[in-house]
Write an enzyme that holds these catalytic residues in place. Structure first.
Site, mmCIF file in Angstrom:
data_model
loop_
_atom_site.group_PDB
_atom_site.id
_atom_site.type_symbol
_atom_site.label_atom_id
_atom_site.label_comp_id
_atom_site.label_asym_id
_atom_site.label_seq_id
_atom_site.Cartn_x
_atom_site.Cartn_y
_atom_site.Cartn_z
ATOM 1 C CG HIS A 156 -1.698 -1.227 1.433
ATOM 2 N ND1 HIS A 156 -2.927 -1.487 0.878
ATOM 3 C CD2 HIS A 156 -1.368 -2.345 2.130
ATOM 4 C CE1 HIS A 156 -3.336 -2.691 1.235
ATOM 5 N NE2 HIS A 156 -2.403 -3.234 1.993
ATOM 6 C CE LYS A 283 11.505 19.627 -10.966
ATOM 7 N NZ LYS A 283 10.229 19.876 -11.600
ATOM 8 C CD GLU A 290 8.433 12.503 -15.449
ATOM 9 O OE1 GLU A 290 7.789 13.093 -14.589
ATOM 10 O OE2 GLU A 290 9.213 13.084 -16.211
#
Ligand code: ARG
Length: 459
Positions: A156, A283, A290
């Site tokens: 989970h 960044k 992705e």
């Protein structure tokens, strides 16, 4: 535009229709296989004396020259033909004249196209298998290099139990190994020669299909001409196997994305596999992961598309089936690139071992072990579960780590606790207690590494 038909037509085909029906824009990818298949077919026609030897030789030489010119970059397929079969025949016609027209004896584009697809897929399956092996090798290498590092195992997405990082990585090794086995199995069903089925019912010429199978390196000859020209199961099966590979790559990508976030901070991806932001100078984004995750959707889409194309077709060939190629080609490209990028990303990743292990502090991921401790002293598991649950609550209330409780505190919850309880709760103790086959102890993960090594040797 070149056509392989026309005799029974009074009117020219509409240019809109030609544009709509043409597949040359994408089936040109099959040109090499189309020519290989045609050479084998011409050799067979010669051997079986269906066409004269000198005519067959002209055809074979002409086709071989076209193939050489393509391979050396001197000839490229233009979009002026209806499809790749028409293009090859028109090139041959230009080279050797009307005798080229004899090549199409005892065959149809229906058996020809599925032959091309099978030849293409056999080659691509081998390449994909090699790429899967490369990725499995890297996963194994990293697992060996970092053997001993402990991280939280999750259910989970919550800390569940401490595990070895190598054990986690090897889980992907075994997933990709199943993907490899699936492709090996699929290969058997792709490796079947359909040529000789002609349009749908076979042919009245005395052909030798076994000869063609040997020429083209097929293990089997299709046993039913109707099935052979209507079958696209092998492409659907490939797309399904590919979807599963993407599923595994996507889950791994998801973990890479999570692990490289500020919140987890378990890994840092190498600069060579990231990009930056056009506005935020700090960044460094996990784009490769992705994109793999994103491209998974389109591979699933291709599988759904072809299942739907095929689902209500009457036997045998229907032009709907031309829609099988773009999903197959795109899937092959996506899978190959994704596997290569994943291998590169994993082989350059920086592992932040301390952060992984530090994240276990005070996370209660050792409580299953504590319950098991009580069970081993004779308490029923349910009861042990309740006692440990109360201890967890106590620790939360008192803001204490369970591994820092003293014996007296433990005894307050049950008299069975002895001082040996104090030496079972460190992450390393917990990990090494999981010594069942397939478990996460160092001993078992070492065995698992051996098993993985053996697996790689045999495939
Ligand atoms: N371009 C066709 C395809 O990809 C080749 C087979 C054409 N056969 C036919 N009967 N029109 O399916």
């Amino acid at each position: 535009m070149d056509k392989l038909w026309g005799g029974r037509f009074k009117k020219e085909i509409s240019s809109i229709m030609l544009d709509f029906v043409a597949s040359i824009g994408f089936d040109k990818k099959l040109v090499k296989y189309d020519i290989q298949g045609s050479i084998a077919h011409a050799k067979m026609l010669k051997k079986c004396q269906i066409i004269a030897e000198d005519e067959a030789n002209k055809i074979i030489n002409g086709l071989s020259n076209i193939l050489e010119e393509i391979n050396s970059g001197n000839l490229t397929v233009d979009d002026q033909s209806e499809d790749v079969h028409t293009w090859v025949e028109s090139q041959l016609m230009a080279k050797i004249g009307n005798v080229a027209g004899k090549l199409h004896t005892a065959r149809s584009r229906n058996d020809q196209i599925t032959l091309d697809e099978r030849l293409y897929l056999k080659e691509e399956i081998n390449i994909i298998q090699q790429k899967l092996k490369d990725l499995m090798e890297i996963l194994l290498m990293v697992s060996k290099k970092y053997l001993g590092i402990i991280m939280p195992g999750y259910t989970h997405l919550q800390h569940a139990q401490p595990i070895l990082f190598s054990h986690h990585l090897l889980a992907y090794f075994f997933k990709f190994n199943r993907d490899l086995e699936r492709l090996q199995d699929l290969f058997k069903r792709v490796d079947v020669l359909p040529l000789g089925s002609a349009a749908l019912g076979g042919t009245s010429y005395p052909i030798d299909r076994q000869f063609v199978a040997i020429e083209l390196n097929f293990s089997k000859v299709s046993p039913n001409s109707i099935d052979a020209v209507s079958d696209r199961d092998f492409i659907i099966e490939f797309l399904s196997d590919a979807a599963m590979i993407m599923l595994h790559l996507s889950c791994l990508s998801e973990e890479i994305i999570l692990w490289s976030s500020n919140e987890f901070d378990f890994i840092e991806l190498d600069d060579s596999f990231c990009t930056g932001s056009s506005i935020m100078p700090q960044k460094k984004n996990p784009d490769a992961a992705e994109l793999i995750r994103g491209k998974t959707g389109r591979v699933y889409g291709h599988l759904m598309a072809l299942l739907n194309v095929m689902k209500a077709l009457p036997l045998t060939y229907n032009h709907d089936m031309q829609e099988d190629k773009e999903p197959m080609f795109d899937t092959v490209e996506v899978i190959k690139k994704s596997l290569t990028v994943m291998t590169g990303m994993i082989s350059t990743v920086h592992i932040k071992q301390e952060n992984m292990t530090d994240s276990l502090k005070g996370d209660f991921s050792n409580t299953t072990e504590l319950a098991d401790y009580l069970v081993k002293k004779g308490i029923a598991f349910r009861e042990a579960h309740r006692i440990v649950g109360e201890i967890v609550l106590y620790c939360i209330d008192k803001k204490k780590n369970i591994e820092h409780l003293n014996l007296e505190e433990f005894k307050n919850f049950h008299s069975t606790f002895q001082d040996d309880v104090l030496s079972i709760l460190s992450p390393a103790d917990v990990v090494n207690s999981k010594n069942s086959y397939g478990g996460t102890s160092i001993e078992k993960v070492k065995e698992s590494i051996k098993e993985a090594e053996k697996t790689l040797e045999y495939i």
